[in-house]
Design a protein around this motif. Structure first.
Motif, PDB file in Angstrom:
ATOM      1  N   ASP A 159       0.812  -1.217   0.000  1.00 14.88           N
ATOM      2  CA  ASP A 159       0.000   0.000   0.000  1.00 14.88           C
ATOM      3  C   ASP A 159       0.850   1.275   0.000  1.00 14.88           C
ATOM      4  OD1 ASP A 159      -2.410   1.342  -0.109  1.00 14.88           O
ATOM      5  OD2 ASP A 159      -2.613   1.500   2.064  1.00 14.88           O
ATOM      6  N   ILE A 160       1.902   1.271  -0.820  1.00 16.13           N
ATOM      7  CA  ILE A 160       2.743   2.453  -0.982  1.00 16.13           C
ATOM      8  C   ILE A 160       2.762   2.829  -2.452  1.00 16.13           C
ATOM      9  CG2 ILE A 160       5.106   3.395  -0.862  1.00 16.13           C
ATOM     10  CD1 ILE A 160       5.568   1.669   1.592  1.00 16.13           C
ATOM     11  N   ASP A 161       2.421   4.072  -2.759  1.00 20.30           N
ATOM     12  CA  ASP A 161       2.533   4.579  -4.119  1.00 20.30           C
ATOM     13  C   ASP A 161       3.939   5.139  -4.308  1.00 20.30           C
ATOM     14  OD1 ASP A 161      -0.014   4.166  -5.393  1.00 20.30           O
ATOM     15  OD2 ASP A 161      -0.833   5.648  -3.998  1.00 20.30           O
ATOM     16  N   VAL A 162       4.717   4.495  -5.155  1.00 19.24           N
ATOM     17  CA  VAL A 162       6.085   4.938  -5.407  1.00 19.24           C
ATOM     18  C   VAL A 162       6.059   5.998  -6.499  1.00 19.24           C
ATOM     19  CG1 VAL A 162       8.383   4.252  -6.170  1.00 19.24           C
ATOM     20  CG2 VAL A 162       7.049   2.726  -4.696  1.00 19.24           C
ATOM     21  N   ILE A 163       6.467   7.206  -6.116  1.00 18.91           N
ATOM     22  CA  ILE A 163       6.460   8.319  -7.071  1.00 18.91           C
ATOM     23  C   ILE A 163       7.827   8.973  -7.200  1.00 18.91           C
ATOM     24  CG2 ILE A 163       4.012   8.815  -6.767  1.00 18.91           C
ATOM     25  CD1 ILE A 163       4.839  11.078  -4.842  1.00 18.91           C
ATOM     26  N   ASP A 164       8.756   8.613  -6.306  1.00 15.88           N
ATOM     27  CA  ASP A 164      10.084   9.217  -6.331  1.00 15.88           C
ATOM     28  C   ASP A 164      11.048   8.322  -5.561  1.00 15.88           C
ATOM     29  OD1 ASP A 164       9.402   9.611  -3.649  1.00 15.88           O
ATOM     30  OD2 ASP A 164       8.996  11.744  -3.894  1.00 15.88           O
ATOM     31  N   ALA A 165      12.305   8.759  -5.454  1.00 12.16           N
ATOM     32  CA  ALA A 165      13.324   7.945  -4.807  1.00 12.16           C
ATOM     33  C   ALA A 165      13.009   7.690  -3.332  1.00 12.16           C
ATOM     34  CB  ALA A 165      14.686   8.624  -4.939  1.00 12.16           C
ATOM     35  N   ARG A 166      12.435   8.670  -2.667  1.00 13.88           N
ATOM     36  CA  ARG A 166      12.132   8.516  -1.240  1.00 13.88           C
ATOM     37  C   ARG A 166      11.068   7.446  -1.017  1.00 13.88           C
ATOM     38  NH1 ARG A 166      10.423  13.452   2.928  1.00 13.88           N
ATOM     39  NH2 ARG A 166      10.209  12.130   4.791  1.00 13.88           N
ATOM     40  N   SER A 167       9.985   7.492  -1.772  1.00 10.46           N
ATOM     41  CA  SER A 167       8.933   6.491  -1.610  1.00 10.46           C
ATOM     42  C   SER A 167       9.385   5.122  -2.103  1.00 10.46           C
ATOM     43  CB  SER A 167       7.657   6.928  -2.322  1.00 10.46           C
ATOM     44  OG  SER A 167       7.898   7.247  -3.679  1.00 10.46           O
ATOM     45  N   GLN A 168      10.316   5.091  -3.055  1.00 10.16           N
ATOM     46  CA  GLN A 168      10.864   3.816  -3.513  1.00 10.16           C
ATOM     47  C   GLN A 168      11.642   3.143  -2.380  1.00 10.16           C
ATOM     48  OE1 GLN A 168      13.613   4.038  -6.850  1.00 10.16           O
ATOM     49  NE2 GLN A 168      12.884   2.092  -7.681  1.00 10.16           N
ATOM     50  N   ARG A 169      12.388   3.933  -1.621  1.00  9.31           N
ATOM     51  CA  ARG A 169      13.118   3.383  -0.472  1.00  9.31           C
ATOM     52  C   ARG A 169      12.156   2.912   0.614  1.00  9.31           C
ATOM     53  NH1 ARG A 169      19.081   5.478   0.800  1.00  9.31           N
ATOM     54  NH2 ARG A 169      19.886   5.413  -1.336  1.00  9.31           N
ATOM     55  N   ALA A 170      11.100   3.670   0.852  1.00 10.63           N
ATOM     56  CA  ALA A 170      10.109   3.274   1.847  1.00 10.63           C
ATOM     57  C   ALA A 170       9.465   1.949   1.461  1.00 10.63           C
ATOM     58  CB  ALA A 170       9.060   4.365   2.002  1.00 10.63           C
ATOM     59  N   ALA A 171       9.190   1.786   0.178  1.00 11.50           N
ATOM     60  CA  ALA A 171       8.598   0.542  -0.298  1.00 11.50           C
ATOM     61  C   ALA A 171       9.560  -0.627  -0.113  1.00 11.50           C
ATOM     62  CB  ALA A 171       8.209   0.681  -1.766  1.00 11.50           C
ATOM     63  N   ALA A 172      10.831  -0.412  -0.404  1.00 12.83           N
ATOM     64  CA  ALA A 172      11.822  -1.477  -0.240  1.00 12.83           C
ATOM     65  C   ALA A 172      11.899  -1.926   1.217  1.00 12.83           C
ATOM     66  CB  ALA A 172      13.180  -1.003  -0.739  1.00 12.83           C
ATOM     67  N   ILE A 173      11.867  -0.975   2.125  1.00 11.32           N
ATOM     68  CA  ILE A 173      11.918  -1.306   3.552  1.00 11.32           C
ATOM     69  C   ILE A 173      10.678  -2.098   3.964  1.00 11.32           C
ATOM     70  CG2 ILE A 173      11.856  -0.291   5.874  1.00 11.32           C
ATOM     71  CD1 ILE A 173      13.566   2.023   4.695  1.00 11.32           C
ATOM     72  N   ALA A 174       9.501  -1.671   3.516  1.00  9.96           N
ATOM     73  CA  ALA A 174       8.260  -2.359   3.868  1.00  9.96           C
ATOM     74  C   ALA A 174       8.226  -3.778   3.296  1.00  9.96           C
ATOM     75  CB  ALA A 174       7.070  -1.552   3.375  1.00  9.96           C
ATOM     76  N   LEU A 175       8.698  -3.939   2.073  1.00 11.10           N
ATOM     77  CA  LEU A 175       8.716  -5.266   1.459  1.00 11.10           C
ATOM     78  C   LEU A 175       9.724  -6.179   2.145  1.00 11.10           C
ATOM     79  CD1 LEU A 175       8.467  -4.057  -2.219  1.00 11.10           C
ATOM     80  CD2 LEU A 175       6.862  -5.667  -1.161  1.00 11.10           C
ATOM     81  N   HIS A 176      10.885  -5.633   2.497  1.00 11.98           N
ATOM     82  CA  HIS A 176      11.890  -6.452   3.166  1.00 11.98           C
ATOM     83  C   HIS A 176      11.382  -6.952   4.510  1.00 11.98           C
ATOM     84  CE1 HIS A 176      15.634  -7.435   5.353  1.00 11.98           C
ATOM     85  NE2 HIS A 176      16.022  -7.860   4.160  1.00 11.98           N
ATOM     86  N   ALA A 177      10.540  -6.183   5.166  1.00 17.23           N
ATOM     87  CA  ALA A 177       9.980  -6.590   6.464  1.00 17.23           C
ATOM     88  C   ALA A 177       9.088  -7.826   6.336  1.00 17.23           C
ATOM     89  CB  ALA A 177       9.189  -5.435   7.070  1.00 17.23           C
ATOM     90  N   LEU A 178       8.667  -8.173   5.120  1.00 21.14           N
ATOM     91  CA  LEU A 178       7.837  -9.351   4.905  1.00 21.14           C
ATOM     92  C   LEU A 178       8.653 -10.636   4.850  1.00 21.14           C
ATOM     93  CD1 LEU A 178       5.375  -7.903   2.235  1.00 21.14           C
ATOM     94  CD2 LEU A 178       4.994  -8.171   4.699  1.00 21.14           C
TER      95      LEU A 178
END
Length: 276
Positions: A159-178
């Motif tokens: 549930d993260i909309d990746v629109i830039d480098a910052r949100s891309q990093r947030a998504a990577a962190i959230a996915l890695h937590a899985l």
């Protein structure tokens, strides 16, 4: 680009397993995997999860293979032929995802597993029910060496909309937590960028793979092709960052060699290696 070595005639090549759906148009799915594996000199075993009714315009429908048959394919080829790496593509349902994860554990496999979490079309349409997304997150991601979602799939999974480098990093962190060891958040769908910035994360460090964006509408099967090339490199003993770099270079060349087909999106093409 540097290629993986081709085996000598009559020599047994590296073996891999792809667990994915069949594309009747020949552009993506198992057909795309097999093209890349063959042209990289790798022998591919298959576990077919679904038969799709599709062409270059879109997916019309699909028929799931029974989960026990998917598991049976895995159990038949792995002990007999042996594999050095595996990848998943379209897994179609929660039942298939759960069965694939259970069979992986029953076979006590420790080889690299690349999970391409095919859950959204190239247009962003959901291809999996919410129960299947839960099964991906809960059962398969913890077994994965690497997961390779596109941005539409990132939104469905965390549930993260990746629109830039910052949100891309947030998504990577959230996915890695899985639970996967590595996460590759692909940036091919980022708007208004000269580059296609992919981001690799292992829970500690970020690695960026910018990549020149290739101007083509013929990009069907790009995600499958990237994951397949990465899997082939892992089967040859590459470390994950190097395997991802190889996969990125491979799919970029396949995009440059893509050809028009039908009335929609043509496929990326690894046939360039025949003339390289």
């Amino acid at each position: 680009m540097d290629f993986l070595p081709l085996p000598a005639p009559a020599a047994t090549p590296a073996r891999v397993l792809t667990i994915a759906g069949s594309d009747s148009g020949g552009g993506a799915g198992i057909q795309a995997d097999m093209r890349t594996f063959a042209l990289l000199g790798v022998h591919a075993c298959v576990a077919v999860t679904a038969v799709t009714v599709q062409n270059t315009v879109g997916v019309k429908s699909f028929h799931e293979v029974p989960a026990e048959t998917v598991a049976g394919q895995m159990a038949a080829v792995v002990p007999d032929i042996g594999i050095a790496a595996a990848k998943t593509g379209m897994l179609a349902s929660a039942q298939i995802i759960t069965q694939v994860a259970a069979t992986w554990q029953e076979l006590e496999l420790t080889v690299p597993l690349v999970v391409d979490p095919v859950s959204a079309s190239m247009h962003g349409d959901a291809l999996l029910a919410s129960s299947a997304l839960d099964a991906l997150r809960d059962n398969l991601f913890p077994l994965a060496t690497l997961v390779t979602p596109n941005l539409h799939e990132v939104r469905l999974l965390v549930d993260i909309d990746v629109i830039d480098a910052r949100s891309q990093r947030a998504a990577a962190i959230a996915l890695h937590a899985l639970g996967p060891r590595w996460v590759l958040v692909k940036g091919g769908h980022l708007p208004s960028t000269q580059y296609s910035p992919d981001l690799l994360y292992d829970g500690k460090d970020f690695r960026e793979y910018p990549g020149q964006r290739v101007a083509t509408a013929d990009d069907h099967g790009a995600g499958d092709t990237l994951a397949a090339a990465t899997t082939a490199a892992l089967a040859h003993g590459f470390a994950v960052p190097d395997a991802v770099a190889f996969g990125k270079r491979w799919v970029t060349e396949c995009l440059r060699a893509a050809y028009p087909l039908g009335h929609g999106h043509g496929p990326v093409s690894p046939l360039f290696r025949l003339w390289a």
